[in-house]
Design a protein around this motif. Structure first.
Motif, mmCIF file in Angstrom:
data_model
loop_
_atom_site.group_PDB
_atom_site.id
_atom_site.type_symbol
_atom_site.label_atom_id
_atom_site.label_comp_id
_atom_site.label_asym_id
_atom_site.label_seq_id
_atom_site.Cartn_x
_atom_site.Cartn_y
_atom_site.Cartn_z
ATOM 1 N N SER A 162 -6.720 7.750 -19.560
ATOM 2 C CA SER A 162 -5.743 8.531 -20.330
ATOM 3 C C SER A 162 -6.322 8.994 -21.658
ATOM 4 N N LEU A 163 -7.262 8.217 -22.223
ATOM 5 C CA LEU A 163 -7.919 8.623 -23.462
ATOM 6 C C LEU A 163 -8.679 9.930 -23.277
ATOM 7 N N GLY A 164 -9.297 10.077 -22.100
ATOM 8 C CA GLY A 164 -10.096 11.276 -21.846
ATOM 9 C C GLY A 164 -9.287 12.477 -21.429
ATOM 10 N N ALA B 77 0.307 1.430 -26.485
ATOM 11 C CA ALA B 77 1.463 2.016 -25.805
ATOM 12 C C ALA B 77 2.092 3.127 -26.647
ATOM 13 N N PHE B 78 2.287 2.860 -27.934
ATOM 14 C CA PHE B 78 2.919 3.853 -28.799
ATOM 15 C C PHE B 78 2.022 5.073 -28.981
ATOM 16 N N SER B 79 0.700 4.856 -29.082
ATOM 17 C CA SER B 79 -0.234 5.968 -29.277
ATOM 18 C C SER B 79 -0.276 6.873 -28.054
ATOM 19 N N ALA C 212 -4.416 9.855 -30.668
ATOM 20 C CA ALA C 212 -5.748 9.645 -30.092
ATOM 21 C C ALA C 212 -6.580 8.665 -30.907
ATOM 22 N N GLY C 213 -6.559 8.783 -32.232
ATOM 23 C CA GLY C 213 -7.409 7.935 -33.068
ATOM 24 C C GLY C 213 -7.015 6.473 -33.045
ATOM 25 N N GLY D 156 -6.261 14.342 -37.659
ATOM 26 C CA GLY D 156 -5.311 13.313 -37.254
ATOM 27 C C GLY D 156 -5.993 12.077 -36.705
ATOM 28 N N THR D 157 -7.034 12.282 -35.898
ATOM 29 C CA THR D 157 -7.758 11.131 -35.326
ATOM 30 C C THR D 157 -8.485 10.341 -36.408
ATOM 31 N N ILE D 158 -9.020 11.044 -37.394
ATOM 32 C CA ILE D 158 -9.721 10.350 -38.489
ATOM 33 C C ILE D 158 -8.734 9.498 -39.286
#
Length: 399
Positions: A15-17, A73-75, A106-107, A51-53
């Motif tokens: 899911s990250l990718g 889960a929340f991310s 994502a971060g 945002g990821t940083i």
């Protein structure tokens, strides 16, 4: 139960990718429908990167307060919400607004998951998990392509991936009790919780820790090398080697194949040779591949195939650096350091490929191997200096 949790983590890495390749694969259609220039894709990706940083830097505080399971889960829910927002957006401004939760989700999940695996699982799982990230990054363009060629539109492409993320979010929330019951090969989870329950470290405290700046530069250099190669390999083959556009695109994709296959294969040897040697070998193989890319070889086919070698070298470096963090800096510090490592990685990913584009237009695209070599050598120097610091630390602790 712990094995079932590992399966969930593998799915989470897929899911990250999934969201990472969507903007690039859909943008050729999106920008024309939205009536904005092609270059506006950079604005969206920059917002996502920011945002990821930010969320990577905050991951230490969030994970210590909420736990890795809840943060994950929340991310994932946040990215699912953002993807759904993309699917119902009909203006560029709305896309920019939805890009904020896109990046924030994502971060945080990246840092939380990577630290959890580094603390609880063997090195082989870290390598295989990042291989599964590659699976997710490869699958999402096919989903988008199916929707575009089938006449369903880019909105439905985002909607399908958002539904997948929502399903995973439900699974992750159901699995939350498992995250607390898991144990590790080296210590009981209760002992680990006690060890990492100290107050979160500030950015200044982490940077002052001996060796941390070295690992940040190493991480930055790796991501600069990887993303520059992914973005500019085709252009280098076409403009400098005179390769046909369609052939160059096909062979440049072998770099990504080399990374994915290399992480899968490395999983079988990572535990046997250790993270330190894995990193050393990975960087050296990458450097060999880059040198072969630069050589004036008569056979263009060979020049293109060595991109696989470069990818194979890159494959184990990223996961091995992350997995070695608890050993190098202590388990109690790993979450904060990995969060800043992720931020450093995103900075390298975001800014270094465009910098090469500027240099290539100002000088010549033939500097491509030289640019990659700079980061490979810098990565090798920084990682070796870190190894010496860690060796001295453990030698003094035994006295």
């Amino acid at each position: 139960m712990f094995s079932f949790l590992l399966v969930i983590i593998y799915v989470a890495f897929i899911s990250l990718g999934l969201p990472d390749s969507l903007v690039g694969s859909a943008w050729p259609v999106m920008h024309s429908e939205l009536g904005v220039p092609v270059s506006y894709a950079g604005i969206i990706t920059m917002i996502i990167a920011c945002g990821t940083i930010v969320s990577s830097l905050l991951s230490d505080r969030l994970t210590r307060k909420l736990g890795a399971g809840l943060v994950t889960a929340f991310s994932v829910f946040l990215t699912a919400l953002a993807l759904f927002g993309f699917s119902v957006s009909d203006s560029f401004l709305l896309l920019c607004l939805w890009a904020i939760p896109y990046g924030l989700g994502a971060g945080a999940v990246d840092a939380a998951l990577n630290n959890y695996v580094a603390l609880h699982y063997a090195s082989r799982h870290m390598s295989w998990l990042h291989c599964f990230w590659g699976v997710g990054a490869a699958v999402s363009p096919y989903i988008m392509s199916f929707c575009l060629t089938g006449g369903y539109g880019w909105h439905n492409g985002y909607r399908v991936v958002s539904i997948v993320q929502i399903v995973l979010t439900v699974i992750l929330f159901i699995s939350l009790p498992l995250w607390k019951r898991g144990n590790t090969d080296h210590m009981q989870h209760a002992e680990l919780d006690k060890e990492v329950s100290s107050k979160p470290l500030s950015f200044a405290q982490i940077i002052r820790m001996k060796g941390v700046p070295l690992v940040l530069v190493t991480f930055f250099s790796y991501c600069a090398l990887e993303q520059t190669a992914m973005l500019w390999a085709s252009s280098y083959l076409v403009q400098h080697r005179g390769v046909d556009v369609s052939i160059a695109a096909r062979f440049a994709s072998l770099f990504c194949l080399g990374i994915t296959a290399g992480r899968f294969l490395c999983g079988f040897i990572a535990d046997k040779i250790g993270d330190k040697l894995v990193i050393q070998l990975g960087i050296l193989v990458s450097l060999i591949g880059i040198i072969f890319v630069a050589l004036p070889l008569e056979t263009t086919l060979l020049a293109m195939l060595v991109l696989i070698i470069t990818g194979l070298g890159c494959a184990p470096t990223y996961p091995a650096i992350i997995h070695s963090t608890p050993f190098n800096f202590g388990r109690e510090n790993s979450q904060g350091i990995i969060g800043i490592q992720m931020a450093s990685a995103y900075v390298g990913t975001t800014f270094m490929p465009p910098l090469f584009g500027f240099l290539a237009s100002a000088v010549d695209i033939s500097i491509f191997p030289l640019y990659l070599s700079f980061f490979a050598i810098l990565m090798l120097i920084m990682s070796e200096r870190l190894n010496k610091i860690v060796a001295k630390k453990y030698a003094s602790s035994r006295k």
